[in-house]
Design a protein around this motif. Structure first.
Motif, PDB file in Angstrom:
ATOM      1  N   GLN A 149       0.825  -1.226   0.000  1.00 21.20           N
ATOM      2  CA  GLN A 149       0.000   0.000   0.000  1.00 21.20           C
ATOM      3  C   GLN A 149       0.853   1.267   0.000  1.00 21.20           C
ATOM      4  O   GLN A 149       0.325   2.360   0.236  1.00 21.20           O
ATOM      5  N   GLU A 150       2.166   1.092  -0.256  1.00 21.26           N
ATOM      6  CA  GLU A 150       3.080   2.238  -0.112  1.00 21.26           C
ATOM      7  C   GLU A 150       2.583   3.499  -0.830  1.00 21.26           C
ATOM      8  O   GLU A 150       2.598   4.588  -0.272  1.00 21.26           O
ATOM      9  N   LEU A 151       2.106   3.325  -2.060  1.00 18.79           N
ATOM     10  CA  LEU A 151       1.670   4.494  -2.844  1.00 18.79           C
ATOM     11  C   LEU A 151       0.474   5.189  -2.196  1.00 18.79           C
ATOM     12  O   LEU A 151       0.362   6.411  -2.214  1.00 18.79           O
ATOM     13  N   ASP A 152      -0.423   4.375  -1.611  1.00 18.55           N
ATOM     14  CA  ASP A 152      -1.625   4.948  -0.982  1.00 18.55           C
ATOM     15  C   ASP A 152      -1.276   5.815   0.230  1.00 18.55           C
ATOM     16  O   ASP A 152      -1.979   6.764   0.545  1.00 18.55           O
ATOM     17  N   HIS A 153      -0.177   5.438   0.923  1.00 16.34           N
ATOM     18  CA  HIS A 153       0.186   6.187   2.138  1.00 16.34           C
ATOM     19  C   HIS A 153       1.206   7.288   1.856  1.00 16.34           C
ATOM     20  O   HIS A 153       1.435   8.146   2.703  1.00 16.34           O
ATOM     21  N   SER A 154       1.811   7.222   0.666  1.00 19.96           N
ATOM     22  CA  SER A 154       2.945   8.105   0.356  1.00 19.96           C
ATOM     23  C   SER A 154       2.617   9.588   0.580  1.00 19.96           C
ATOM     24  O   SER A 154       3.411  10.323   1.152  1.00 19.96           O
ATOM     25  N   LYS A 155       1.397   9.986   0.153  1.00 22.65           N
ATOM     26  CA  LYS A 155       1.105  11.430   0.257  1.00 22.65           C
ATOM     27  C   LYS A 155       0.936  11.903   1.697  1.00 22.65           C
ATOM     28  O   LYS A 155       0.973  13.093   1.974  1.00 22.65           O
ATOM     29  N   TYR A 156       0.754  10.951   2.628  1.00 26.95           N
ATOM     30  CA  TYR A 156       0.614  11.336   4.047  1.00 26.95           C
ATOM     31  C   TYR A 156       1.954  11.293   4.787  1.00 26.95           C
ATOM     32  O   TYR A 156       2.025  11.616   5.962  1.00 26.95           O
ATOM     33  N   GLY A 157       3.006  10.792   4.119  1.00 31.59           N
ATOM     34  CA  GLY A 157       4.334  10.728   4.751  1.00 31.59           C
ATOM     35  C   GLY A 157       4.436   9.639   5.812  1.00 31.59           C
ATOM     36  O   GLY A 157       5.357   9.627   6.617  1.00 31.59           O
ATOM     37  N   GLY A 158       3.486   8.720   5.837  1.00 35.06           N
ATOM     38  CA  GLY A 158       3.521   7.620   6.808  1.00 35.06           C
ATOM     39  C   GLY A 158       2.251   6.807   6.682  1.00 35.06           C
ATOM     40  O   GLY A 158       1.332   7.206   5.940  1.00 35.06           O
ATOM     41  N   VAL A 159       2.191   5.668   7.394  1.00 31.76           N
ATOM     42  CA  VAL A 159       1.035   4.783   7.260  1.00 31.76           C
ATOM     43  C   VAL A 159      -0.161   5.324   8.062  1.00 31.76           C
ATOM     44  O   VAL A 159      -0.020   5.632   9.249  1.00 31.76           O
ATOM     45  N   VAL A 160      -1.310   5.433   7.409  1.00 35.85           N
ATOM     46  CA  VAL A 160      -2.546   5.851   8.094  1.00 35.85           C
ATOM     47  C   VAL A 160      -3.309   4.568   8.455  1.00 35.85           C
ATOM     48  O   VAL A 160      -3.797   3.864   7.567  1.00 35.85           O
TER      49      VAL A 160
END
Ligand code: KG4
Ligand code: ZN
Length: 323
Positions: free
Chosen positions: A31-42
């Motif tokens: 899921q790296e791309l999905d979390h990338s814009k938040y700068g960390g795992v949501v």
């Protein structure tokens, strides 16, 4: 065969391993791309994405169902809401297929990532460097006897890379981004303080280094490349200095680096030098098994199955776990 499920953080993965350690099926949706814009795992987003991905992968593993002897799943440590997705699926499979359930400690899974499709070594010292952990562990006589020799008092090694990447607005996960950037930077440009340099204790700390990097960024004096290279050098030197201290009294015969950050080539190179100096056998996982995956969970599950180390349907999720 054992079907294994991993969902402790941001990777949905399922593996099928036979009792001779052969990996018959392995798939992972990251899921790296999905979390990338938040700068960390949501966590809540991760949980929802597991709910979509795990059934898709399971569908592909269906041809193996008739040959399964057990279901294994990561139940600790990790994010509670994401662990829950894997554990619920594992419990449902255990009930419907009438198979025993094996609850796996994710950290022991990382240790066994070096034994995927191989025989295990029972006596080994391990440096675990991931997003959640920075630990030196010692396994003597197999997975039931693992001792923690050192840990971090604040951030982890991988997390410090994530935070530096976030401060530089470079996305998530920070490890590979910073490592790549560092290739074009001067590692001697900024003299970042090596954490706990004067302390005789063998423990890790990354929050002070992170703050020093923040000040360097705010000064506007340095390029991103030089910041990345100088930070990476300090972060790795901190690990090797503490390891050298430990090896004065406890030199291992076998030494493994595991976890997401064990993919870091600069770190591997430093440990290669130490392996020559101290004469130990250095082992690392194949690059595809450094970050979270179900193949490593399947590998330790084979050992647990042979020991009849089963859990009941009350198998609990534990966000944190001690050795
Ligand atoms: O083991 P892992 O996939 O997940 C956890 O169990 O935490 O590790 C992910 C962590 C992230 O913090 C990521 O930035 C770091 O491993 N990482 C790296 C590298 N590749 C991944 N850190 C430094 N250098 C790398 N090449
Ligand atoms: Zn992990």
């Amino acid at each position: 065969m054992i079907l294994s499920i991993e969902s402790s953080c941001d990777d949905s993965s399922i593996a099928v391993t036979d009792l001779n350690n052969k990996l018959l099926f392995h798939k992972k949706i990251s899921q790296e791309l999905d979390h990338s814009k938040y700068g960390g795992v949501v966590p809540e987003l991760a949980s929802r994405l597991h709910l979509e991905a795990l059934p898709k992968i399971l569908e592909e593993a269906k041809p193996f169902f008739k040959d399964l002897k057990a279901i294994s799943v990561t139940n600790a440590p990790g994010l509670s809401v994401t662990l829950n997705e894997g554990v619920m699926m594992a419990k449902a499979l255990s009930v419907s297929l009438e198979l025993p359930l094996i609850g796996v400690n994710h950290l022991i899974g990382h240790i066994y990532s070096v034994f995927i499709q191989k025989d295990a070594i029972d006596d080994i010292m391990i440096l675990l460097v991931s997003g959640g952990h920075t630990k030196i562990l010692e396994m003597k006589g197999g997975y039931k006897n693992i001792k923690e020799l050192a840990t971090t008092i604040d951030d982890s090694f991988g997390e410090s890379f994530d935070k530096v990447a976030k401060m530089l607005n470079l996305g998530y996960p920070g490890g590979p981004i910073i490592e790549k950037l560092a290739l074009n930077g001067d590692e001697n440009k900024i003299n970042f303080p090596i954490p706990l340099r004067q302390s005789p204790e063998i423990k890790f700390s990354y929050s002070g280094l992170k703050n020093a990097v923040r000040l360097a960024i705010e000064s506007g004096e340095y390029s991103k490349e030089d910041i990345a290279a100088s930070f990476q050098k300090a972060a790795i030197t901190h690990l090797t200095m503490k390891l050298k201290k430990l090896f004065k009294t406890n030199t291992p015969k076998n030494f493994a680096i595991v976890g997401g950050a064990s993919a870091n080539i600069a770190l591997r190179n430093e440990l290669e030098k130490m392996a020559k100096k101290y004469g130990f056998n250095l082992i690392y996982p194949e690059l595809k098994y450094c970050s979270d995956n179900a193949a490593m969970i399947g590998r330790i599950a084979v050992e647990m199955y042979k020991n009849k180390d089963f859990s009941d349907l009350n198998l609990a999720i534990k966000a944190r776990i001690e050795f």
